[in-house]
Write an enzyme that holds these catalytic residues in place. Structure first.
Site, mmCIF file in Angstrom:
data_model
loop_
_atom_site.group_PDB
_atom_site.id
_atom_site.type_symbol
_atom_site.label_atom_id
_atom_site.label_comp_id
_atom_site.label_asym_id
_atom_site.label_seq_id
_atom_site.Cartn_x
_atom_site.Cartn_y
_atom_site.Cartn_z
ATOM 1 N N GLU A 277 0.829 -1.209 0.000
ATOM 2 C CA GLU A 277 0.000 0.000 0.000
ATOM 3 C C GLU A 277 0.864 1.259 0.000
ATOM 4 O O GLU A 277 0.518 2.258 -0.635
ATOM 5 C CB GLU A 277 -0.936 -0.012 1.216
ATOM 6 N N GLU A 280 2.031 1.729 -3.526
ATOM 7 C CA GLU A 280 0.930 2.261 -4.327
ATOM 8 C C GLU A 280 0.711 3.748 -4.024
ATOM 9 O O GLU A 280 0.509 4.568 -4.924
ATOM 10 C CB GLU A 280 -0.338 1.463 -3.997
ATOM 11 N N CYS A 297 -8.650 -2.269 3.712
ATOM 12 C CA CYS A 297 -8.695 -3.486 4.545
ATOM 13 C C CYS A 297 -10.038 -3.726 5.218
ATOM 14 O O CYS A 297 -10.307 -4.826 5.658
ATOM 15 C CB CYS A 297 -7.572 -3.516 5.550
ATOM 16 N N SER A 317 -7.496 1.638 -2.369
ATOM 17 C CA SER A 317 -6.293 0.876 -2.695
ATOM 18 C C SER A 317 -6.655 -0.450 -3.370
ATOM 19 O O SER A 317 -7.654 -1.088 -3.010
ATOM 20 C CB SER A 317 -5.525 0.592 -1.404
ATOM 21 N N LYS A 356 -16.017 -9.679 7.555
ATOM 22 C CA LYS A 356 -14.943 -10.487 6.956
ATOM 23 C C LYS A 356 -15.508 -11.781 6.359
ATOM 24 O O LYS A 356 -14.930 -12.352 5.448
ATOM 25 C CB LYS A 356 -13.872 -10.819 8.003
ATOM 26 N N GLU A 359 -16.586 -10.654 3.055
ATOM 27 C CA GLU A 359 -15.408 -10.347 2.223
ATOM 28 C C GLU A 359 -14.827 -11.637 1.643
ATOM 29 O O GLU A 359 -14.571 -11.734 0.433
ATOM 30 C CB GLU A 359 -14.330 -9.626 3.047
ATOM 31 N N GLU A 364 -14.347 -12.174 -6.416
ATOM 32 C CA GLU A 364 -12.989 -11.894 -6.900
ATOM 33 C C GLU A 364 -11.903 -12.576 -6.072
ATOM 34 O O GLU A 364 -10.731 -12.547 -6.439
ATOM 35 C CB GLU A 364 -12.736 -10.383 -6.973
ATOM 36 N N CYS A 501 -11.112 -2.261 14.254
ATOM 37 C CA CYS A 501 -11.450 -3.695 14.391
ATOM 38 C C CYS A 501 -11.608 -4.153 15.831
ATOM 39 O O CYS A 501 -12.299 -5.130 16.089
ATOM 40 C CB CYS A 501 -10.365 -4.555 13.782
HETATM 41 FE FE1 HC1 Z 1 -8.828 -6.033 11.142
HETATM 42 FE FE2 HC1 Z 1 -7.183 -6.204 9.259
HETATM 43 S S1 HC1 Z 1 -6.879 -4.935 11.094
HETATM 44 S S2 HC1 Z 1 -9.300 -5.402 8.998
HETATM 45 O O1 HC1 Z 1 -9.355 -4.443 11.622
HETATM 46 O O2 HC1 Z 1 -6.499 -4.889 8.075
HETATM 47 O O3 HC1 Z 1 -11.176 -7.793 11.021
HETATM 48 O O4 HC1 Z 1 -8.001 -7.061 13.799
HETATM 49 O O5 HC1 Z 1 -7.686 -8.712 10.544
HETATM 50 O O6 HC1 Z 1 -7.787 -8.108 6.977
HETATM 51 O O7 HC1 Z 1 -4.501 -7.370 9.916
HETATM 52 C C1 HC1 Z 1 -10.318 -7.107 11.166
HETATM 53 C C2 HC1 Z 1 -8.398 -6.666 12.859
HETATM 54 C C3 HC1 Z 1 -7.843 -7.567 10.430
HETATM 55 C C4 HC1 Z 1 -7.459 -7.410 7.848
HETATM 56 C C5 HC1 Z 1 -5.478 -6.954 9.559
#
Ligand code: HC1
Ligand code: SF4
Length: 562
Positions: A277, A280, A297, A317, A356, A359, A364, A501
């Site tokens: 990142e 980028e 994220c 990103s 998550k 996600e 994709e 998170c």
């Molecule tokens: Fe998260 Fe991440 S910090 S998004 O908050 O970028 O869920 O803990 O796992 O993928 O590392 C969540 C936390 C986590 C991702 C990372």
């Protein structure tokens, strides 16, 4: 400022927002379902009623404290009304407590016990409604809804989404997505914040523990788990520890006992994210194209942007989130070995986040029939899994992560708190790496719980302007100001959940300022004691970039399909 009299005792008030807070200051735990200090006042449940000296009964959350005001919290009249309200709620509430996931942690059950409700004198007047299992993240059971409106307000006021509202009138009133559609068909971003404020089991996390048991029992599978940063500072709460206590060694040990073969750290792939990142970012900063760069994220944020600001999706990103990067790398790493050993690698993510799950299921993130991440369970589900397995968490001997994906920098670990990603990226970009004392000072503006945080950093003589937002309503506000030209930034970190998170929708409840601060503190403590501060000084991450990722950077990127 003034003095109130609560049950005959004088109580001074100053910043307390309502009578309820003054009563609580007096040490009396007035019950409530619908009052949350962070949400607007709704006054619907009326559990917090008090009586004044003239015999008037009122909801204490909806009244401002006045100097000289006198209230009573336990008069005969108050007790009678409170019981009546509880009985009426209970009459219309599914009472399958023995099989309910919230049993023992349900506020309705707790108050029924506290106020000695044994018999319910009323028949239900609400008709049964179907359970909505359409979402990959949450399950809605309207038959357990007590109409407190907490979910409606959090979704609208904190997340700026408004996926839920009250529908119908009279005895048919219920909470539902627009036009009574399934939640998966509306603009819900799967953040699970509605579940975190729900006092009963009307909204719960979709439980995927069954899938975990299935794969650990299957000997043809190599079962791998990755643990998100925020899980380690919150799981302990399920076993009586304070928020922020780090239990990562026990988490690894517990997963091994359950049958997971290898346990790794998502903070490791967060380090990879930082490298990609920041590269980028520098490219975009150089050309001035597609700025500001938004972090990618948080899947709740990505979905929110896709729904509401499709014109800004190119500013997000292209880096996969650490969860997905980890998946892509591990599947590549074991590709040949799996073929040789005739095995299949299964990746389980343990995340603080309900989004998550959604996600990991996005189209994709599947390549030639292989998913980056196969199963996602939340912190709450992991606690259930440990309890189900009969593991004595307190007595568990700690174990370390496996290698080579178990070594993370402090930067990767603080990803779990609001401001952590921005701090990690800037730390990577700085030539002279700050030690922890300078870090505390340098990044004080991006840490903490302020809604919108700003900072600027000097990089080779050029100023980079950074913003950090958490809570999608705050993100919405910031984007509006950017679009209107009121604000300008080069890099913006967005996390959907207030606090980041650490307060994801899959974390233990209660979720409040205190738990958020405690958990964030735990992550910063881990950064302070970690030997490696900056992602680019993580030798294992760097060797991976020289190894399987050398000609394969695309593995770490995604070009979102809209
Ligand atoms: Fe998260 Fe991440 S910090 S998004 O908050 O970028 O869920 O803990 O796992 O993928 O590392 C969540 C936390 C986590 C991702 C990372
Ligand atoms: Fe709203 Fe988030 Fe709940 Fe969806 S998961 S209904 S977006 S609070």
């Amino acid at each position: 400022k003034g003095t109130m009299i609560v049950d005959g005792r004088q109580v001074e008030f100053d910043k307390e927002k309502n009578v309820l807070e003054v009563v609580r200051k007096a040490g009396i735990d007035l019950p409530t379902f619908c009052y949350h200090s962070e949400l607007s006042i709704y006054g619907a449940c009326r559990m917090c009623i008090v009586e004044d000296k003239w015999g008037n009964i009122f909801a204490s959350c909806s009244q401002l404290p006045r100097d000289g005001m006198e209230v009573f919290t336990n008069t005969k009249k108050v007790q009678k009304y409170r019981k009546l309200i509880l009985e009426m709620i209970l009459a219309n509430h599914d009472r399958d407590c023995t099989t309910c996931t919230r049993t023992g942690k349900c506020q309705l059950q707790e108050l029924a016990i506290r106020f000695g409700i044994k018999d319910i004198r009323f028949d239900p007047i609400r008709k049964r409604l179907p359970i909505d299992k359409s979402s990959l993240s949450i399950i809605r059971n309207p038959n357990k809804c007590i109409l407190c409106g907490d979910c409606v307000r959090v979704c609208e006021e904190v997340q700026g989404v408004g996926a839920l509202s009250f529908v119908n009138r009279g005895s048919d009133i219920t909470v539902a997505p627009a036009f009574n559609r399934d939640i998966a068909e509306v603009n819900c971003v799967n953040c699970g914040q509605c579940r975190a404020v729900c006092p009963t089991a009307a909204i719960i996390i979709k439980n995927d523990n069954g899938k975990v048991w299935e794969v650990v029992h299957d000997k043809s599978k190599r079962v791998i788990a990755q643990i998100a940063p925020a899980v380690r500072v919150a799981l302990g709460e399920e076993f009586g520890l304070e928020p922020g206590q780090v239990t990562i060694g026990k988490i690894v040990a517990a997963l091994k006992k359950i049958g997971v073969d290898e346990v790794y750290d998502t903070a490791f792939s967060a380090d990879m994210t930082v490298i990609e990142e920041s590269k980028e970012f520098l490219e975009r900063f150089e050309t001035g194209e597609k700025l500001p760069l938004f972090t990618s994220c948080c899947p709740g944020w990505v979905k929110f942007a896709e729904n509401k600001y499709p014109d800004m999706v190119d500013n997000i990103s292209t880096c996969k989130s650490p969860q997905q990067m980890f998946g892509a790398v591990i599947k590549e790493y074991y590709k040949e070995k799996d073929k040789d050993e005739n095995k299949g690698t299964i990746l389980i993510s343990v995340m603080p986040c309900t989004a998550k799950k959604a996600e990991a299921a996005r189209e994709e993130f599947e390549h030639n029939g292989v998913r980056d991440v196969d199963i996602v369970i939340t912190t709450q589900e992991l606690a259930l899994l440990i309890k189900e397995a009969g593991i004595n968490f307190e007595q568990l001997e700690e174990e370390s992560f496996d290698m080579p994906f178990g070594l993370a920098s402090g930067s990767g670990i603080i990803f779990g708190a609001t401001g952590g990603v921005a701090e990690a990226v800037v730390t990577r970009l700085l030539k002279n790496k700050p030690d922890h004392n300078t870090k505390d000072l340098l990044f004080s503006n991006v840490r903490g719980m302020d809604n919108i945080k700003e900072a600027s950093f000097n990089l080779d003589g050029k100023e980079i302007k950074i913003a950090v937002v958490h809570g999608l309503n705050n993100a919405d506000e910031l984007i509006k100001q950017i679009k209107s030209g009121k604000r300008y930034y080069d890099f913006i970190e967005v996390m959907a959940c207030p606090g980041g998170c650490i307060a994801g929708g899959g974390q233990p409840i209660p979720m409040n300022l205190e738990t958020r601060k405690g958990r964030a503190k735990g992550l910063y403590r881990l950064d302070r004691i970690s030997h490696i501060k900056s992602s680019d000084t993580n030798p294992l991450v760097m060797s991976l970039f020289e190894g399987i990722l050398k000609d394969n950077h695309e593995l770490l990127h995604v070009h979102k399909k809209m």
